[in-house]
Scaffold this motif. Structure first.
Motif: not given
Length: 319
Positions: A295-300, A268-281
Motif C-alpha cells: 500500500w506504500a504505492g498509494v502515495a505515488l 512547491r510544485p517542483w518539490g512535489m515532483l521531486a518527491a514523486l520521482l524520488w519515491a517511485a523506485p
C-alpha cells in the motif's frame, strides 16, 4: 486559516490510523505438526548429513510476508546421502522467520530438504532438520547413507559481491512486478490516477486547487511516512537488520515522504515532483509485493495529483 487546518487534520488522521492499523501483528512461535523421521523423509526431496561451510543472508524472490523478503543461503559439505542425489556440496535455503533453521558455521546437521521451487532446496523446523548430535533416533530409522558420487565447489555461489546482490535484487523485483496480481494492482493505480487527472482537468475552474493540492500532498506524505517508519520499527516478519535495507528505506521511502510534506505545506510544485520521482523506485517495488507494505504505492498517485493541482493553480495565478 484555523478551519482549514482542522479540515486537513480531519482527513489526515484517519489515513494515519489506517496505516498503523494495517501493520502486521507479531507472529507466534513456529508451530509444526508432529511427523516421524520416515514421514519427514517421504516429504523431502533430499535427506543428507552435511557440514555448514558458509551462510549468507540474501533476498527471497518468493517471499509473501513483507516488503523486502529475505532468507538465508546455506552452503553445506554433503557427507552422507540418505535420500536423493546430491554432489559433494549443496546450497539449502532457510527462512528468516521463526520457522527458519538457525544454522551454525562449522556444525553438522541432518537436513531434510524440500524442493519448493525447481532447482532450489529449502528446509525449516517443520521439515525435521536438526543438528546431527540430536538426530540419533532419525539415523536409526533412515536408510543407510552413501557418499556423493560427484564433486562440486559452490564457494562462489553465495553472492558476496555488490554486483551479485544488485542482480539478485533486480531479479526479485522483476519476478514480483511481472506477476498477474502485481500488474493488476499497478494497472489500477495508473487507471485511478488517469481518472483523477481527467476530473481535475475538466473541473479545475470550479475546484479549490490550492487547498486540495495541499491536503492531497499532506495525505500522501503523512501516510507514506507512517508506513515506512513502521517498516523500520514494527515489522515483525522482516525486521531491517541489513544496513543496505535501512539506507534504502530511509533514502527512497522516508526522505521523499518528508519532502512531500514540506512541499505541500510550502506549496512547491517542483518539490512535489521531486518527491514523486524520488519515491517511485521503492514504492513501485513494494506495490508489487503480496505483503501489507504494497500500500506504500498509494502515495505515488497522491503525489502526482498534488503536483498537477499545484501546477494548474500556479499557471492560473500567472495569467
Amino acid at each position: 486559516m484555523r478551519k482549514r487546518w482542522i479540515w486537513m487534520m480531519t482527513l489526515l488522521l484517519p489515513l494515519t490510523a489506517l496505516a498503523w492499523a494495517a501493520f502486521p501483528h507479531p507472529c507466534a512461535a513456529c508451530s509444526c505438526a508432529a511427523v516421524t523421521p520416515l514421514q519427514a523423509a517421504e516429504q523431502a526431496a533430499a535427506v543428507f548429513e552435511g557440514k555448514v561451510l558458509g551462510i549468507r543472508e540474501t533476498y527471497d524472490p518468493y517471499d509473501e510476508s513483507g516488503a523486502i523478503g529475505r532468507r538465508y543461503a546455506v552452503r553445506l559439505e554433503v557427507d552422507s546421502i540418505r535420500k536423493g542425489e546430491l554432489p559433494s556440496e549443496a546450497i539449502v535455503y532457510t527462512g528468516f522467520h521463526s520457522c527458519g533453521i538457525d544454522f551454525k558455521q562449522g556444525e553438522t546437521y541432518l537436513v531434510y530438504a524440500q524442493e519448493r521451487h525447481p532447482g532450489e532446496l529449502e528446509t525449516h523446523l517443520c521439515a525435521g532438520t536438526k543438528a546431527l548430535t540430536d538426530a540419533r533416533d532419525d539415523l536409526a530409522l533412515l536408510p543407510v547413507g552413501v557418499k556423493p558420487s560427484t564433486q562440486a565447489d559452490l564457494s562462489g555461489s553465495l553472492m558476496t559481491e555488490v554486483p551479485g546482490w544488485l542482480a539478485l535484487y533486480a531479479k526479485q523485483a522483476w519476478n514480483k512486478l511481472t506477476q498477474p496480481h502485481a500488474l493488476a494492482k499497478l494497472g489500477l493505480l495508473a487507471l485511478g490516477f488517469a481518472i483523477a487527472c481527467a476530473f481535475v482537468a475538466t473541473k479545475r475552474k470550479r475546484l479549490p486547487l490550492y487547498s486540495l493540492s495541499r491536503v492531497i500532498g499532506l495525505c500522501g506524505g503523512v501516510y507514506s511516512s507512517a508506513l515506512w517508519v513502521s517498516l523500520i520499527w514494527l515489522n515483525p516478519y522482516a525486521p531491517l537488520s541489513n544496513p543496505g535495507e535501512w539506507l534504502a528505506v530511509l533514502l527512497f521511502g522516508l526522505a521523499p515522504a518528508l519532502l512531500a510534506i514540506v512541499s505541500s505545506v510550502r506549496r512547491r510544485p517542483w518539490g512535489m515532483l521531486a518527491a514523486l520521482l524520488w519515491a517511485a523506485p521503492l514504492s513501485l517495488y513494494v506495490a508489487a509485493t503480496p505483503g501489507v507494505f504494497r500500500w506504500a504505492g498509494v502515495a505515488l498517485p497522491l503525489y502526482m495529483l498534488a503536483w498537477l493541482m499545484m501546477k494548474l493553480h500556479k499557471d492560473s495565478s500567472a495569467r
